[in-house]
Design a protein around this motif. Structure first.
Motif, PDB file in Angstrom:
ATOM      1  N   ASN A 134       0.829  -1.197   0.000  1.00  0.00           N
ATOM      2  CA  ASN A 134       0.000   0.000   0.000  1.00  0.00           C
ATOM      3  C   ASN A 134       0.875   1.263   0.000  1.00  0.00           C
ATOM      4  O   ASN A 134       0.651   2.193  -0.777  1.00  0.00           O
ATOM      5  CB  ASN A 134      -0.944  -0.020   1.199  1.00  0.00           C
ATOM      6  N   TYR A 135       1.880   1.291   0.881  1.00  0.00           N
ATOM      7  CA  TYR A 135       2.788   2.435   0.945  1.00  0.00           C
ATOM      8  C   TYR A 135       3.587   2.592  -0.353  1.00  0.00           C
ATOM      9  O   TYR A 135       3.799   3.707  -0.834  1.00  0.00           O
ATOM     10  CB  TYR A 135       3.753   2.323   2.131  1.00  0.00           C
ATOM     11  N   GLU A 136       4.014   1.465  -0.928  1.00  0.00           N
ATOM     12  CA  GLU A 136       4.774   1.527  -2.175  1.00  0.00           C
ATOM     13  C   GLU A 136       3.916   2.084  -3.304  1.00  0.00           C
ATOM     14  O   GLU A 136       4.385   2.864  -4.134  1.00  0.00           O
ATOM     15  CB  GLU A 136       5.338   0.152  -2.535  1.00  0.00           C
ATOM     16  N   LYS A 137       2.635   1.713  -3.320  1.00  0.00           N
ATOM     17  CA  LYS A 137       1.703   2.236  -4.324  1.00  0.00           C
ATOM     18  C   LYS A 137       1.537   3.749  -4.144  1.00  0.00           C
ATOM     19  O   LYS A 137       1.598   4.515  -5.109  1.00  0.00           O
ATOM     20  CB  LYS A 137       0.357   1.524  -4.203  1.00  0.00           C
ATOM     21  N   GLN A 138       1.325   4.175  -2.890  1.00  0.00           N
ATOM     22  CA  GLN A 138       1.196   5.602  -2.600  1.00  0.00           C
ATOM     23  C   GLN A 138       2.462   6.350  -3.016  1.00  0.00           C
ATOM     24  O   GLN A 138       2.382   7.430  -3.602  1.00  0.00           O
ATOM     25  CB  GLN A 138       0.955   5.835  -1.107  1.00  0.00           C
ATOM     26  N   LEU A 139       3.609   5.758  -2.727  1.00  0.00           N
ATOM     27  CA  LEU A 139       4.884   6.382  -3.052  1.00  0.00           C
ATOM     28  C   LEU A 139       5.026   6.570  -4.564  1.00  0.00           C
ATOM     29  O   LEU A 139       5.403   7.654  -5.023  1.00  0.00           O
ATOM     30  CB  LEU A 139       6.045   5.543  -2.506  1.00  0.00           C
ATOM     31  N   SER A 140       4.681   5.555  -5.332  1.00  0.00           N
ATOM     32  CA  SER A 140       4.816   5.712  -6.785  1.00  0.00           C
ATOM     33  C   SER A 140       3.825   6.738  -7.328  1.00  0.00           C
ATOM     34  O   SER A 140       4.154   7.497  -8.245  1.00  0.00           O
ATOM     35  CB  SER A 140       4.699   4.376  -7.512  1.00  0.00           C
ATOM     36  N   GLU A 141       2.627   6.825  -6.747  1.00  0.00           N
ATOM     37  CA  GLU A 141       1.660   7.857  -7.164  1.00  0.00           C
ATOM     38  C   GLU A 141       2.208   9.251  -6.877  1.00  0.00           C
ATOM     39  O   GLU A 141       2.072  10.168  -7.694  1.00  0.00           O
ATOM     40  CB  GLU A 141       0.324   7.658  -6.444  1.00  0.00           C
ATOM     41  N   ILE A 142       2.819   9.417  -5.718  1.00  0.00           N
ATOM     42  CA  ILE A 142       3.393  10.709  -5.346  1.00  0.00           C
ATOM     43  C   ILE A 142       4.551  11.077  -6.275  1.00  0.00           C
ATOM     44  O   ILE A 142       4.670  12.227  -6.707  1.00  0.00           O
ATOM     45  CB  ILE A 142       3.833  10.713  -3.863  1.00  0.00           C
ATOM     46  N   ILE A 143       5.373  10.095  -6.599  1.00  0.00           N
ATOM     47  CA  ILE A 143       6.515  10.352  -7.488  1.00  0.00           C
ATOM     48  C   ILE A 143       6.008  10.805  -8.860  1.00  0.00           C
ATOM     49  O   ILE A 143       6.552  11.744  -9.461  1.00  0.00           O
ATOM     50  CB  ILE A 143       7.426   9.106  -7.580  1.00  0.00           C
ATOM     51  N   VAL A 144       4.947  10.193  -9.357  1.00  0.00           N
ATOM     52  CA  VAL A 144       4.361  10.593 -10.644  1.00  0.00           C
ATOM     53  C   VAL A 144       3.833  12.031 -10.537  1.00  0.00           C
ATOM     54  O   VAL A 144       4.060  12.859 -11.424  1.00  0.00           O
ATOM     55  CB  VAL A 144       3.250   9.612 -11.079  1.00  0.00           C
ATOM     56  N   LYS A 145       3.118  12.332  -9.460  1.00  0.00           N
ATOM     57  CA  LYS A 145       2.594  13.698  -9.266  1.00  0.00           C
ATOM     58  C   LYS A 145       3.730  14.711  -9.201  1.00  0.00           C
ATOM     59  O   LYS A 145       3.627  15.796  -9.773  1.00  0.00           O
ATOM     60  CB  LYS A 145       1.756  13.777  -7.988  1.00  0.00           C
ATOM     61  N   LEU A 146       4.785  14.367  -8.481  1.00  0.00           N
ATOM     62  CA  LEU A 146       5.946  15.265  -8.375  1.00  0.00           C
ATOM     63  C   LEU A 146       6.554  15.539  -9.743  1.00  0.00           C
ATOM     64  O   LEU A 146       6.949  16.674 -10.041  1.00  0.00           O
ATOM     65  CB  LEU A 146       7.020  14.673  -7.458  1.00  0.00           C
ATOM     66  N   ALA A 147       6.615  14.525 -10.572  1.00  0.00           N
ATOM     67  CA  ALA A 147       7.176  14.696 -11.913  1.00  0.00           C
ATOM     68  C   ALA A 147       6.316  15.632 -12.758  1.00  0.00           C
ATOM     69  O   ALA A 147       6.842  16.339 -13.623  1.00  0.00           O
ATOM     70  CB  ALA A 147       7.315  13.338 -12.601  1.00  0.00           C
ATOM     71  N   LYS A 148       5.021  15.653 -12.480  1.00  0.00           N
ATOM     72  CA  LYS A 148       4.100  16.504 -13.259  1.00  0.00           C
ATOM     73  C   LYS A 148       4.102  17.953 -12.785  1.00  0.00           C
ATOM     74  O   LYS A 148       3.743  18.852 -13.550  1.00  0.00           O
ATOM     75  CB  LYS A 148       2.677  15.959 -13.186  1.00  0.00           C
ATOM     76  N   VAL A 149       4.480  18.201 -11.533  1.00  0.00           N
ATOM     77  CA  VAL A 149       4.511  19.574 -11.011  1.00  0.00           C
ATOM     78  C   VAL A 149       5.690  20.305 -11.651  1.00  0.00           C
ATOM     79  O   VAL A 149       6.807  19.824 -11.648  1.00  0.00           O
ATOM     80  CB  VAL A 149       4.656  19.598  -9.466  1.00  0.00           C
ATOM     81  N   LYS A 150       5.390  21.464 -12.201  1.00  0.00           N
ATOM     82  CA  LYS A 150       6.437  22.240 -12.902  1.00  0.00           C
ATOM     83  C   LYS A 150       7.371  22.886 -11.929  1.00  0.00           C
ATOM     84  O   LYS A 150       7.039  23.361 -10.916  1.00  0.00           O
ATOM     85  CB  LYS A 150       5.800  23.281 -13.787  1.00  0.00           C
TER      86      LYS A 150
END
Length: 150
Positions: A134-150
Motif C-alpha cells: 500500500n505504501y509503495e503504491k502511494q509512493l509511486s503515485e506521489i513520485i508521478v505527481k511530483l514529476a508533473k509539477v512544474k
C-alpha cells in the motif's frame, strides 16, 4: 549550513509576503486558488499566520474591497509590515502565472513531505506485506505527481 538555512528563511519569508500581497491586491484572482492549496498551517511565520488568517476570514465574508485592510489590524508592527508588503515591488508581470507558480511551490513541498513520510514508514521492518504494498503504491503515485509539477 547556516547560510543555506538563512537563504531558505528569506525565500519562505518572501513567498509568504507574496501570498499576502496577492490576497490584498488581487483578491478576486488569488483568494480561492490560494486558500484551496495553502492552509494557515503551511505558513511558517507567526505574524504571517495571523495576517493570512485575518485575510482569509475577511475574504470569506466577501470583502474583496481591501482598501481598508490596515483597519483590520490593531498592532502597529503588523500595520507597518503590511504597508511594506504593499509597497514592495514583487515584479509581477502576469498575475495568474504568479499565482500558479506560488501554488506549485506549495504543492511540491506537500508532495515531498508525503513522500518522505512514506519512505520513513517503509523503513519500518515490522510492516506486513499488505501495508508495505500500500505504501509503495502511494509512493509511486506521489513520485508521478511530483514529476508533473512544474
Amino acid at each position: 549550513q547556516k547560510k543555506v538555512i538563512e537563504e531558505t528563511d528569506k525565500a519562505v519569508a518572501k513567498r509568504e509576503g507574496l501570498i499576502i500581497y496577492l490576497l490584498i491586491n488581487y483578491p478576486n484572482e488569488a483568494y480561492s486558488k490560494i486558500k484551496e492549496v495553502v492552509s494557515v498551517e503551511d505558513i511558517k511565520s507567526e505574524r504571517n499566520k495571523k495576517v493570512i488568517t485575518k485575510l482569509y476570514e475577511e475574504l470569506e465574508k466577501g470583502y474583496s474591497n481591501i482598501n481598508n485592510v490596515l483597519d483590520w489590524f490593531q498592532e502597529e508592527e503588523i500595520i507597518n509590515y503590511l504597508t511594506s508588503i504593499m509597497a514592495y515591488d514583487f515584479e509581477i508581470t502576469e498575475v495568474n502565472k504568479c499565482i500558479e507558480d506560488i501554488l506549485n511551490i506549495y504543492i511540491k513541498e506537500k508532495l515531498i513531505k508525503k513522500r518522505n513520510d512514506i519512505i520513513n514508514k517503509l523503513e519500518n521492518k515490522e510492516l506486513d506485506k499488505e501495508d508495505k504494498a500500500n505504501y509503495e503504491k502511494q509512493l509511486s503515485e506521489i513520485i508521478v505527481k511530483l514529476a508533473k509539477v512544474k
